[in-house]
Structure formats: structure tokens, C-alpha cells
Design an enzyme around this catalytic site. Structure first.
Site, mmCIF file in Angstrom:
data_model
loop_
_atom_site.group_PDB
_atom_site.id
_atom_site.type_symbol
_atom_site.label_atom_id
_atom_site.label_comp_id
_atom_site.label_asym_id
_atom_site.label_seq_id
_atom_site.Cartn_x
_atom_site.Cartn_y
_atom_site.Cartn_z
ATOM 1 N N ARG A 143 75.240 153.877 19.215
ATOM 2 C CA ARG A 143 75.743 152.517 19.400
ATOM 3 C C ARG A 143 76.335 151.893 18.141
ATOM 4 N NH1 ARG A 143 70.486 153.138 19.656
ATOM 5 N NH2 ARG A 143 69.087 152.013 18.244
ATOM 6 N N ASP A 167 58.145 156.393 21.316
ATOM 7 C CA ASP A 167 59.244 155.660 20.675
ATOM 8 C C ASP A 167 60.217 155.033 21.660
ATOM 9 O OD1 ASP A 167 58.144 156.454 18.318
ATOM 10 O OD2 ASP A 167 59.700 157.926 17.808
ATOM 11 N N THR A 205 57.504 162.021 21.654
ATOM 12 C CA THR A 205 58.455 161.114 21.020
ATOM 13 C C THR A 205 59.107 160.206 22.058
ATOM 14 O OG1 THR A 205 58.926 162.682 19.233
ATOM 15 C CG2 THR A 205 60.583 160.998 19.663
ATOM 16 N N GLY A 238 59.464 165.145 17.431
ATOM 17 C CA GLY A 238 58.368 165.049 16.484
ATOM 18 C C GLY A 238 58.116 166.367 15.777
ATOM 19 N N ARG A 256 74.953 161.600 15.619
ATOM 20 C CA ARG A 256 74.862 161.605 17.085
ATOM 21 C C ARG A 256 76.245 161.579 17.728
ATOM 22 N NH1 ARG A 256 70.203 156.988 18.085
ATOM 23 N NH2 ARG A 256 68.399 158.134 17.227
ATOM 24 N N GLU A 295 99.541 169.546 18.230
ATOM 25 C CA GLU A 295 100.926 169.983 18.092
ATOM 26 C C GLU A 295 101.839 169.244 19.066
ATOM 27 O OE1 GLU A 295 98.476 173.897 17.811
ATOM 28 O OE2 GLU A 295 98.189 171.832 18.504
#
Length: 344
Positions: free
Chosen positions: A209, A202, A198, A285, A186, A52
């Protein structure tokens, strides 16, 4: 006047704040004079002007406000926070009418802004495109009404439901078209969570990104501190390690000790609430995902299912629960979204 048309424009403007305004809501505003939009605004980032105020400041001739209608998808605030109250600003300029999409669920507002406007002679029209407004700010609504973050579970699985190979190893299932979708999710959430397995296998960056906007805060569940938290593994942003053993900060690693019991997940979500985190994406996982599903602590499931890729043996993905609300066919995968209506 076509209230729905102008409110739809508010929603479009509000979305421009995605990835920048958390934990604040997404808000857009249009000012209409003689059936034409003469100014627009949106909440651009946390701590910046509200929609506003932005729309009013851009007006060269503010005298027209006394004959104008201001549209906003969320009730104007009535309290002092990072910025002054928007309700006061509208009253100051003697706006003729304010059209609101939804009431603010924050107890600091919760109808007080609308009441202030009416007490000062401003006509207020409520609940225009109300469901669309609620959906846009579902993180904000759940955070303030249920005192928990909105929870999104996300995973990828093969055509035969395996989500990881045996023995455990890093393995890419979904195709490249899924990456922009994941990174936009994300961008929208405040925090992201994986389990220690995980994290170790990983070494995920857990950032957005591929999208413009803030990356979520990174959390790892690691009860016995078995994770790799060397500087080169962690990277340049903070990671919060939820564990049984200690509370300590070492470089970018923030260890947070939490009591693990049958109510662990609720304790963890309480922690997030008190850290003002309104939304959580779980990319862990199978074990971590199933913990949330079995406790019925999720609002949405986002699943990528490969059309052709199969594993001979592996770790099974969780069984999907909820009602499917979205389905999209990609080149290599099916992308589906399920809503857990029992948590609303």
C-alpha cells in the site's frame, strides 16, 4: 558508439515496469540515430506492448530505423504471446543494428530472436552490461532456468536477535524507515507467504500500500486449518491457504490441499511454478523461515536489525546465511541483504 551508455538507459527504463509486468520480464528499449536517442520504450504492464514496439510506435518518421541502432536489455521475443513477436517488428522495419543485453532464458525464445535478426541481415551485438541485465531480471531467469520461483526471506530482529516476544504477541521491531523498503519488495514479487501463527497473531495485510504497483498474491501455510479466515479478518483480496485437508473456495479464501512430507517445500514451490509465480517473499515467523533456510531454498535474505531494542526473552531469529551484498544504516535499524550463492 557507447553501447554501455545506451544499455544503461534501457535498464533505467525497464525498472519503470516494476510491480506491473510480472511474470513477464522488465525490459527497456532505446532507439539511437546518429548517436542520439530518438525514441524510448519499456514494458509497462503484463499484456501491454513490449518495449521495442512502444519505442517504434512513438517514432513519427520510421524510415530512419534502417539507419538506426535499437538497444534492448533482453533479446527480442520471437513467438506470439499476448503481443506479436518483437523480432518480426524489427525485421519489418529493416533496423540496421540491434544491441542486446542478455539472451532470453525462456525456451520459447532462447536465442531464436537473435537468430531471426541475423538471418534477415540485421547486425546483432550481444552481452552488453550482461551481469546488470541478469540481475535486473533475476526472478525471470531463475523461473525459466530452474523451474522454481526466486525466494526472498525477510525479517526484523532485536539487537539481541529475538524476533518476537514470549508469550507470542504482535510486536513491532523495525522503525518507520523500513516500511517503504518492505513495500517496494512486496511490489516487485509475485507472491508473499506467512505461517499460520504469524497470520493469526499479526493479521498482516501483506500488500504494498505504500508503493504504486500490484500487490503480491497472499499465501498462508496452515496444515490443520487453524487460521482465522473470517471475512473481516481476510480483507478484500484473495488469500491462498496451503493445507492438508481440503481444496475449496469460500469467498476470498482459496484452500489448496497439498501433501505434506519431507519434500513439502519443493511441492509448494512446484505449485507456485505451475501457477506462473516467478518470485516469493517469505515474511513468516522463525519456524517458517528456518524451514526454507534448512532446506537451502532461498536466494536472498533481507534483515532489519534494531540498533537498540532488546527483549528479555523471546523467539530467536534465524541465523543469517550467505554473503552480504548490501548494508544500509537507518535511524533505528541496520538493513542488510545477503545472497545465497549456492543456489545460483
Amino acid at each position: 558508439m557507447n553501447h554501455e551508455y545506451f544499455m544503461q538507459r534501457c535498464l533505467e527504463l525497464a525498472k519503470r515496469g516494476a510491480g506491473f509486468v510480472n511474470p513477464n520480464p522488465l525490459v527497456g528499449c532505446v532507439i539511437v540515430y546518429q548517436d542520439k536517442i530518438i525514441s524510448e520504450g519499456w514494458h509497462t504492464a503484463f499484456g501491454k506492448d513490449h518495449a521495442e514496439r512502444m519505442a517504434i510506435l512513438q517514432l513519427s518518421d520510421k524510415t530512419v530505423l534502417k539507419d538506426s541502432t535499437v538497444y534492448v536489455n533482453l533479446e527480442p521475443c520471437s513467438h506470439f504471446g499476448k503481443t506479436p513477436p518483437c523480432a518480426n517488428l524489427l525485421i519489418e522495419h529493416k533496423v540496421k543494428r540491434v544491441v542486446v543485453g542478455m539472451t532470453d532464458p525462456n525456451t520459447l525464445v532462447a536465442g531464436k530472436g537473435i537468430a531471426m535478426l541475423r538471418e534477415n541481415g540485421i547486425e546483432v551485438v550481444e552481452n552488453i552490461l550482461n551481469q546488470e541485465c541478469l540481475e535486473l531480471n533475476k526472478f525471470f531467469v531463475k523461473f525459466h532456468t530452474q523451474k522454481h520461483p526466486y525466494i526472498i526471506l525477510k525479517w526484523a530482529e532485536c539487537a539481541n536477535q529475538f524476533m518476537a516476544p514470549l508469550p507470542k504477541a504482535k510486536y513491532q521491531i523495525s522503525g518507520p524507515e523500513t516500511q517503504p523498503i518492505t513495500h517496494s519488495l512486496r511490489r516487485d514479487v509475485s507472491a508473499i507467504l506467512v505461517g499460520v501463527n504469524t497470520w493469526n497473531i499479526d493479521n498482516p495485510q501483506l500488500d504494498n500500500r505504500l508503493c504504486v504497483g500490484n500487490s503480491p498474491q497472499r499465501f498462508v501455510i496452515d496444515k490443520e486449518l487453524k487460521g482465522n479466515y473470517k471475512k473481516e479478518f481476510v480483507g478484500n483480496s484473495a488469500v491462498y491457504v496451503i493445507n492438508l485437508l481440503k481444496t475449496e473456495v469460500v469467498g476470498n479464501v482459496h484452500y489448496i490441499q497439498l501433501t505434506f512430507n519431507e519434500n513439502f517445500l519443493n511441492s509448494f514451490l512446484d505449485l507456485l511454478f505451475h501457477q506462473n509465480i516467478n518470485s516469493l517473499m517469505v515474511e513468516g515467523g522463525s519456524f517458517t523461515l528456518n524451514e526454507f533456510i534448512e532446506a537451502n531454498l532461498f536466494d536472498e535474505i533481507h534483515r532489519y536489525k534494531s540498533k537498540r531494542l532488546q527483549l528479555i526473552q523471546g523467539i530467536l531469529a534465524p541465523n543469517v546465511m550467505g554473503n552480504r551484498i548490501k548494508s544500509m544504516e537507518l535511524t533505528n535499524d541496520f538493513y542488510e541483504v545477503f545472497k545465497n550463492n549456492t543456489t545460483l
